[in-house]
Scaffold this motif. Structure first.
Motif, PDB file in Angstrom:
ATOM      1  N   MET A 194       0.656  -1.074   0.033  1.00  0.00           N
ATOM      2  CA  MET A 194      -0.038  -0.051   0.092  1.00  0.00           C
ATOM      3  C   MET A 194       0.775   1.256  -0.047  1.00  0.00           C
ATOM      4  O   MET A 194       0.540   2.327  -0.668  1.00  0.00           O
ATOM      5  CB  MET A 194      -0.967   0.078   1.152  1.00  0.00           C
ATOM      6  N   THR A 195       1.764   1.084   0.743  1.00  0.00           N
ATOM      7  CA  THR A 195       2.919   2.177   0.636  1.00  0.00           C
ATOM      8  C   THR A 195       3.471   2.443  -0.588  1.00  0.00           C
ATOM      9  O   THR A 195       3.527   3.776  -1.039  1.00  0.00           O
ATOM     10  CB  THR A 195       4.053   2.096   1.906  1.00  0.00           C
ATOM     11  N   GLY A 228       4.024  -0.969 -11.787  1.00  0.00           N
ATOM     12  CA  GLY A 228       3.351  -0.316 -12.921  1.00  0.00           C
ATOM     13  C   GLY A 228       2.080   0.295 -12.627  1.00  0.00           C
ATOM     14  O   GLY A 228       1.691   1.210 -13.274  1.00  0.00           O
ATOM     15  N   SER A 229       1.388  -0.082 -11.576  1.00  0.00           N
ATOM     16  CA  SER A 229       0.165   0.635 -11.459  1.00  0.00           C
ATOM     17  C   SER A 229      -0.345   0.935 -10.011  1.00  0.00           C
ATOM     18  O   SER A 229      -0.324  -0.406  -9.281  1.00  0.00           O
ATOM     19  CB  SER A 229      -1.000  -0.205 -12.134  1.00  0.00           C
ATOM     20  N   GLN A 230      -0.637   1.727  -9.507  1.00  0.00           N
ATOM     21  CA  GLN A 230      -0.934   2.290  -8.090  1.00  0.00           C
ATOM     22  C   GLN A 230      -2.292   1.440  -7.839  1.00  0.00           C
ATOM     23  O   GLN A 230      -2.674   0.667  -6.760  1.00  0.00           O
ATOM     24  CB  GLN A 230      -0.977   3.617  -7.721  1.00  0.00           C
ATOM     25  N   VAL A 231      -3.360   1.256  -8.954  1.00  0.00           N
ATOM     26  CA  VAL A 231      -4.415   0.770  -8.700  1.00  0.00           C
ATOM     27  C   VAL A 231      -4.231  -0.934  -8.354  1.00  0.00           C
ATOM     28  O   VAL A 231      -4.900  -1.276  -7.503  1.00  0.00           O
ATOM     29  CB  VAL A 231      -5.314   0.716  -9.803  1.00  0.00           C
ATOM     30  N   LEU A 232      -3.494  -1.522  -9.306  1.00  0.00           N
ATOM     31  CA  LEU A 232      -3.041  -2.846  -8.923  1.00  0.00           C
ATOM     32  C   LEU A 232      -2.392  -3.287  -7.439  1.00  0.00           C
ATOM     33  O   LEU A 232      -2.928  -4.043  -6.892  1.00  0.00           O
ATOM     34  CB  LEU A 232      -2.381  -3.576 -10.125  1.00  0.00           C
ATOM     35  N   LEU A 233      -1.471  -2.209  -7.103  1.00  0.00           N
ATOM     36  CA  LEU A 233      -0.981  -2.400  -5.876  1.00  0.00           C
ATOM     37  C   LEU A 233      -1.770  -2.238  -4.639  1.00  0.00           C
ATOM     38  O   LEU A 233      -1.875  -2.959  -3.645  1.00  0.00           O
ATOM     39  CB  LEU A 233       0.184  -1.384  -5.580  1.00  0.00           C
ATOM     40  N   LEU A 234      -2.769  -1.231  -4.782  1.00  0.00           N
ATOM     41  CA  LEU A 234      -3.781  -1.055  -3.734  1.00  0.00           C
ATOM     42  C   LEU A 234      -4.758  -2.514  -3.477  1.00  0.00           C
ATOM     43  O   LEU A 234      -5.129  -2.688  -2.529  1.00  0.00           O
ATOM     44  CB  LEU A 234      -4.549   0.156  -4.057  1.00  0.00           C
ATOM     45  N   ILE A 235      -4.977  -2.972  -4.822  1.00  0.00           N
ATOM     46  CA  ILE A 235      -5.959  -4.272  -4.619  1.00  0.00           C
ATOM     47  C   ILE A 235      -5.208  -5.428  -4.041  1.00  0.00           C
ATOM     48  O   ILE A 235      -5.527  -5.785  -3.116  1.00  0.00           O
ATOM     49  CB  ILE A 235      -6.163  -4.535  -6.171  1.00  0.00           C
ATOM     50  N   VAL A 236      -3.877  -5.326  -4.657  1.00  0.00           N
ATOM     51  CA  VAL A 236      -2.915  -6.566  -3.800  1.00  0.00           C
ATOM     52  C   VAL A 236      -2.911  -6.270  -2.445  1.00  0.00           C
ATOM     53  O   VAL A 236      -3.097  -7.123  -1.455  1.00  0.00           O
ATOM     54  CB  VAL A 236      -1.651  -6.615  -4.610  1.00  0.00           C
ATOM     55  N   SER A 237      -2.579  -5.061  -1.959  1.00  0.00           N
ATOM     56  CA  SER A 237      -2.593  -4.686  -0.556  1.00  0.00           C
ATOM     57  C   SER A 237      -3.646  -5.027   0.343  1.00  0.00           C
ATOM     58  O   SER A 237      -3.601  -5.538   1.241  1.00  0.00           O
ATOM     59  CB  SER A 237      -2.192  -3.280  -0.333  1.00  0.00           C
ATOM     60  N   VAL A 238      -5.009  -4.814  -0.313  1.00  0.00           N
ATOM     61  CA  VAL A 238      -6.043  -4.854   0.441  1.00  0.00           C
ATOM     62  C   VAL A 238      -6.183  -6.544   0.539  1.00  0.00           C
ATOM     63  O   VAL A 238      -7.016  -7.074   1.456  1.00  0.00           O
ATOM     64  CB  VAL A 238      -7.276  -4.388  -0.241  1.00  0.00           C
ATOM     65  N   ILE A 239      -5.824  -7.167  -0.410  1.00  0.00           N
ATOM     66  CA  ILE A 239      -6.153  -8.871  -0.664  1.00  0.00           C
ATOM     67  C   ILE A 239      -5.113  -9.304   0.669  1.00  0.00           C
ATOM     68  O   ILE A 239      -5.428 -10.046   1.514  1.00  0.00           O
ATOM     69  CB  ILE A 239      -5.713  -9.415  -1.851  1.00  0.00           C
ATOM     70  N   SER A 247      -4.547  -8.474 -14.853  1.00  0.00           N
ATOM     71  CA  SER A 247      -4.245  -8.459 -13.461  1.00  0.00           C
ATOM     72  C   SER A 247      -5.191  -7.831 -12.665  1.00  0.00           C
ATOM     73  O   SER A 247      -5.734  -8.175 -11.523  1.00  0.00           O
ATOM     74  CB  SER A 247      -3.010  -7.536 -13.355  1.00  0.00           C
ATOM     75  N   LEU A 248      -5.888  -6.600 -13.201  1.00  0.00           N
ATOM     76  CA  LEU A 248      -7.087  -6.084 -12.649  1.00  0.00           C
ATOM     77  C   LEU A 248      -8.170  -6.740 -12.519  1.00  0.00           C
ATOM     78  O   LEU A 248      -8.745  -6.871 -11.258  1.00  0.00           O
ATOM     79  CB  LEU A 248      -7.340  -4.501 -13.384  1.00  0.00           C
TER      80      LEU A 248
END
Length: 568
Positions: free
Chosen positions: A39-40, A65-76, A211-212
């Protein structure tokens, strides 16, 4: 310095963590830490070093590559970590499945010992501690979601494979059918890939889309799968009948009868001689007083109910418990504090003699002079639809005039059927006009009564409620009953000398909310009868949950929760 003095709830958090196996804590906190770092990295995308370090020590491919994907991964990752700490079986299955599959996704790559350790160590710990993960999820929600989510997952995989094959000429790495399939699995499960590298904007967009879609599908599944068990239906008639038998044989609490209300769930320990009544708000199981049953069975009932709550992913909260079992709750890791008083009146020898009852005698004499009479309706008489219509009008007017709401849990609501079943104390004028009424519920095997509804016309004469209650007590005496309870006085009688935080909060609420709910006047009204006060307590396990517990106790009393209660 105590860390709880700096960060409220830290002490409770450490106490909660100490009850978990070390291996579980290690794996769970690893997932949580990975989620926080991810998330950071999403919030501060220029910090590539965070991603590089994280990728070395986790089984996951991570790209910036994408903040959106990183946010999804962080929530998971955060959801999985929290689920593992809660002992969720679904979180364990998800984590072990990902860890088991991840080595297959690294085929063809150079061996990385740190990544191998990051897979093998948590996998071994999860297998070793598998018995701990017994907390179930809501099966109905999961069943309803499985079909559409399975179809969605299949669509994502087919879309991903066709899309990756479509841009096959625009990537470097392991191309072809097998390479495309491995790439799709990595994009969906791990949210990044080293098998293929997109070389054009079109290929990058395709990889991002796969990925999304995979991340959102996985997140939707996790959020549904990690839900605690939800109770949607009242207990079956056989369970209610068994609970009634236990209450008749062993009940002695004025609240016992409310255990049979439709808003309660019933838990029977293995002995089947004890029952715990509770209501559920989200994942908080709020019990109605102590377990009901033989005294020697209560400790075992508590332990079994706490274990039952763990298996359902619930947090138990014991509301309106008696002082007699406080040490048992504390021995089980609960903190208890006083939340009110219950007014008990021994009926043997009770009378209105003495100076302390002078004002009440004056009010009652005035009612008698004005032709008000007491009736126990219907009692052994017949149904009178005229009286019942007046009772309904008084109740509706009482609610509307005071902008009140019907309560539940440890209080009843107006019901003509209940009045016909249990009868009500009614104050009626000579012309047949009903001025006020009171309902009582039985307890202690029918040898006692507890005050429930007290309702009067907005223009009723002063002292009319005292008239109805006193005449009710005389009626009970004439029937040979042993005790009457005037029910609870919430937040009352907190020790003014006590300095603990719980007592300070109770005193603060008692003072500040008095203008809204009249706690002081209620305590004073019941105190006129010179009752024997019995303290009631609330027991909880974790300070971190106090805010939710406060809301849960309101929500089980009033449908609509705090907002509706505040409006009322």
């Amino acid at each position: 310095m105590n860390p709880a003095m700096i960060f409220p709830g830290v002490e409770g958090l450490f106490k909660w963590l100490r009850k978990r196996p070390p291996g579980v804590i290690a794996v769970s906190l690893t997932a949580v830490l990975a989620g926080l770092i991810t998330m950071t990295a999403a919030i501060f995308p220029q910090e590539q070093w965070m991603v590089d370090e994280l990728e070395r020590w986790t089984p996951f491919h991570i790209a910036l590559g994408s903040q959106v994907l990183l946010l999804i991964v962080s929530v998971i990752l955060l959801s999985v970590g929290r689920g593992l700490l809660r002992g969720k079986r679904v979180a364990w299955l998800f984590a072990t499945s990902v860890l088991a599959i991840s080595p297959l996704l690294f085929i063809g790559q150079d061996f990385n010992w740190t990544r191998a350790l990051a897979v093998l160590v948590p996998f071994a710990l999860l297998i070793q501690q598998r018995k701990y993960f017994a907390a179930r999820s809501d099966a109905i929600s999961l069943r309803k979601a499985m079909r559409p989510l399975s179809v969605l997952a299949l669509v994502v995989l087919v879309f991903g494979y066709l899309g990756v094959r479509h841009v096959d000429s625009q990537v470097e790495g392991n191309t072809g059918r097998l390479g495309a399939a491995q790439t799709v699995l990595e994009l969906v499960l791990l949210q990044s890939t080293d098998t293929q590298r997109p070389m054009t904007r079109q290929a990058q967009t395709m990889f991002f889309s796969v990925s999304l879609a995979g991340g959102l599908t996985g997140l939707a599944f996790l959020l549904i799968a990690l839900r605690p068990v939800l109770m949607r239906t009242p207990p079956d008639p056989a369970a209610v009948a068994r609970a009634r038998e236990i209450i008749l044989a062993h009940g002695g609490n004025p609240l016992d009868e409310f255990a049979l209300a439709a808003d309660k769930q019933l838990f029977f320990p293995t002995s089947n001689r004890t029952v715990v009544a509770y209501a559920l708000w989200r994942n908080f199981a709020v019990t109605l007083a102590d377990p009901i049953g033989p005294a020697e069975d209560v400790p075992f009932a508590l332990e079994e109910f706490i274990q039952f709550c763990h298996e359902q992913d619930w947090e138990p909260v014991f509301y309106q418990i008696d002082r007699a079992h406080l040490e048992r709750y504390r021995a089980l890791g609960f903190t208890a504090f006083k939340i009110g008083e219950n007014a008990r009146i021994p009926l043997t020898g009770w009378s209105l003699t003495g100076r302390k009852f002078q004002d009440m005698r004056t009010a009652i004499n005035r009612a008698s002079r004005e032709g008000v009479t007491f009736h126990w309706y219907p009692g052994e008489g017949t149904v009178d639809h005229g009286i019942e219509a007046q009772l309904a009008d008084i109740s509706e007017d009482w609610l509307k005039t005071g902008k009140r709401a019907e309560m539940a849990f440890d209080m009843g609501a107006f019901s003509t059927a209940e009045i016909r079943l249990r009868s009500a104390a009614v104050a009626k004028r000579k012309d047949g006009r009903v001025e006020a009424f009171v309902t009582w519920i039985p307890y202690a095997g029918g040898k006692a009564r507890c005050l429930d509804l007290m309702r009067s016309r907005h223009d009723a004469m002063p002292g009319i409620m005292d008239f109805v209650i006193v005449e009710s007590l005389k009626h009970f005496q004439s029937r040979g009953l042993e005790e009457a309870s005037l029910a609870s006085a919430p937040l009352a009688n907190a020790d003014p000398e006590a300095g603990d935080a719980h007592t300070r909060v109770v005193r603060f609420l008692y003072e500040k909310l008095n203008k809204i709910y009249g706690y002081k006047s209620l305590f004073a009204f019941k105190g006129k009868y010179q009752p024997a006060w019995r303290s009631t307590f609330l027991a909880y396990r974790n300070k971190r949950h106090l805010g939710f517990i406060a809301y849960a106790t309101v929500a089980v009393h009033v449908r609509g929760g705090l907002l509706k209660m505040w409006r009322s």
